[in-house]
Design an enzyme around this catalytic site. Sequence first.
Site, PDB file in Angstrom:
ATOM      1  N   LYS A  34     -43.249  64.743 -23.629  1.00 22.62           N
ATOM      2  CA  LYS A  34     -44.212  64.533 -24.685  1.00 22.62           C
ATOM      3  C   LYS A  34     -44.794  63.016 -24.467  1.00 22.62           C
ATOM      4  O   LYS A  34     -44.869  62.223 -25.375  1.00 22.62           O
ATOM      5  CB  LYS A  34     -43.291  64.514 -25.862  1.00 22.62           C
ATOM      6  CG  LYS A  34     -43.796  64.624 -27.168  1.00 22.62           C
ATOM      7  CD  LYS A  34     -44.487  65.968 -27.576  1.00 22.62           C
ATOM      8  CE  LYS A  34     -45.532  65.296 -28.985  1.00 22.62           C
ATOM      9  NZ  LYS A  34     -46.705  66.307 -29.019  1.00 22.62           N
TER      10      LYS A  34
ATOM     11  N   ASP B  41     -33.418  70.940 -24.851  1.00 25.87           N
ATOM     12  CA  ASP B  41     -32.333  71.866 -25.949  1.00 25.87           C
ATOM     13  C   ASP B  41     -32.980  72.953 -26.559  1.00 25.87           C
ATOM     14  O   ASP B  41     -32.813  73.995 -26.687  1.00 25.87           O
ATOM     15  CB  ASP B  41     -32.028  70.684 -26.841  1.00 25.87           C
ATOM     16  CG  ASP B  41     -30.669  71.281 -27.312  1.00 25.87           C
ATOM     17  OD1 ASP B  41     -30.080  72.398 -27.082  1.00 25.87           O
ATOM     18  OD2 ASP B  41     -29.956  70.340 -28.030  1.00 25.87           O
TER      19      ASP B  41
ATOM     20  N   TYR C 275     -30.116  61.925 -26.896  1.00 28.21           N
ATOM     21  CA  TYR C 275     -28.650  62.274 -26.952  1.00 28.21           C
ATOM     22  C   TYR C 275     -27.893  61.353 -26.397  1.00 28.21           C
ATOM     23  O   TYR C 275     -26.558  61.562 -26.375  1.00 28.21           O
ATOM     24  CB  TYR C 275     -28.426  63.412 -25.945  1.00 28.21           C
ATOM     25  CG  TYR C 275     -29.043  64.770 -26.698  1.00 28.21           C
ATOM     26  CD1 TYR C 275     -30.113  64.856 -27.297  1.00 28.21           C
ATOM     27  CD2 TYR C 275     -28.211  66.116 -26.526  1.00 28.21           C
ATOM     28  CE1 TYR C 275     -30.517  65.865 -28.079  1.00 28.21           C
ATOM     29  CE2 TYR C 275     -28.658  67.312 -27.077  1.00 28.21           C
ATOM     30  CZ  TYR C 275     -29.795  67.043 -27.948  1.00 28.21           C
ATOM     31  OH  TYR C 275     -30.096  68.209 -28.643  1.00 28.21           O
TER      32      TYR C 275
ATOM     33  N   ASP D 213     -45.124  70.308 -26.769  1.00 25.99           N
ATOM     34  CA  ASP D 213     -45.230  71.659 -27.905  1.00 25.99           C
ATOM     35  C   ASP D 213     -46.190  72.569 -27.338  1.00 25.99           C
ATOM     36  O   ASP D 213     -45.721  73.686 -27.684  1.00 25.99           O
ATOM     37  CB  ASP D 213     -46.293  70.771 -29.028  1.00 25.99           C
ATOM     38  CG  ASP D 213     -47.144  69.716 -28.561  1.00 25.99           C
ATOM     39  OD1 ASP D 213     -46.889  69.068 -27.491  1.00 25.99           O
ATOM     40  OD2 ASP D 213     -48.074  69.248 -29.399  1.00 25.99           O
TER      41      ASP D 213
END
Length: 366
Positions: free
Chosen positions: A182, A255, A115, A231
Amino acid sequence: MGDDGNLVVPDEPIIPFIEGDGTGVDIWPAAKLVLDAAAAKHGHKVAWKEVLAGQKAFDETGNWLPDETVETFRSHLIGIKGPLTTPVGGGIRSLNVALRQILDLYIRENTEDVYAGYEVQSGTPEAEKLAAYLREEMGWPIREASGIGIKPISPMGSKRLIRAALQYALDRKRRSVTLVHKGNIQKFTEGAFREWGYELVREEFADVAVGWDDCDGEPGDKLLVKDTIADITLQQVLTRPSDFDVIATTNLNGDYLSDALAAQVGGIGIAPGANINFVSGHGVFEATHGTAPKYAGQDKVNPGSVLLSGVLMFEHIGWNNAASDIVHALEATIDEKIVTYDFARLMDGATEVKTSEFASAIVDRL
Ligand code: NAP
């Protein structure tokens, strides 16, 4: 900010607000009605000051985010906003992201990650130049005509977010903080975020918090800090929600997660948002949904998101009694099945009311 680092709040604070585009005209007056009523009940009063952004600003000034608006948010430290139209294409970046970056509002890691806005478009000289550098200097086989984005994650940006999450959890006696990342794939950004988080716990919070690996998941009376991969987190927040309490994560993960979690509590119509810099005291509190243009001006949508954002704002300035009164009155209204259309379609026997009627029903229950 006072010398002690706490916000100094005048008796009648001037609080800037952006009404918001689309359904902003419906939800902002409704939220304001409840905020003012709850404040008055506890002897407070807000002097609201309208500032412009989005479509309304563009129509009136030719500028989507006038400097005066940013300056007003900067000088008054806090403010609240409805949703803003993000024109697609045309070189205009999200006004929300711009505001967060200008005021350096880092909660939810809003200023880093993909972002940050460091992107170059396929086929442009900038993209070719960057791709050539990456091929020649780094040996990376970037394909022809690729668009390229950069994902910066710094120790400073990560630690100040995780520090704020830990402090938030400790102040509210919460059970755990989960670092969602992640890092199995993106080792030097997401993985580093995780490492810096545990490092911070050892460096600054050792007497009150402990990482999972340092206690085998048995934190005693300390705050437990653990981590999960993004995930599987999206599955586990559904199948084992009680495993999670406070979450600290990077921007893109946050988000996705915030919308998925909002769905679990009734939808984005009631999910509030806060973007805070705990060092400077700046905070922008905002509805997390968009402008829902198809409903604009119909007095139909749920004002809960911007109202609960106002609750977070009241908590930020120490008006905790007014804040908790609103939450209780909102719960009582929903318990009585007096709801806007979005909740009505999820409930048997609900009475569907308009935005303004929902706000009045909450005020009646304050
Ligand atoms: P959206 O405006 O959030 O609307 C998507 C759907 O969410 C609506 O159709 C509606 O669902 C539901 N919804 C939204 N607000 C609601 C409310 N107050 N109460 C109940 N349900 C609500 O998303 P979008 O259509 O993708 O985006 C429209 C514009 O908003 C775009 O310009 C986008 O860039 C902008 N946007 C702004 C922000 C922000 O300012 N923070 C955030 C996201 C998007 P149903 O159709 O099922 O009724």
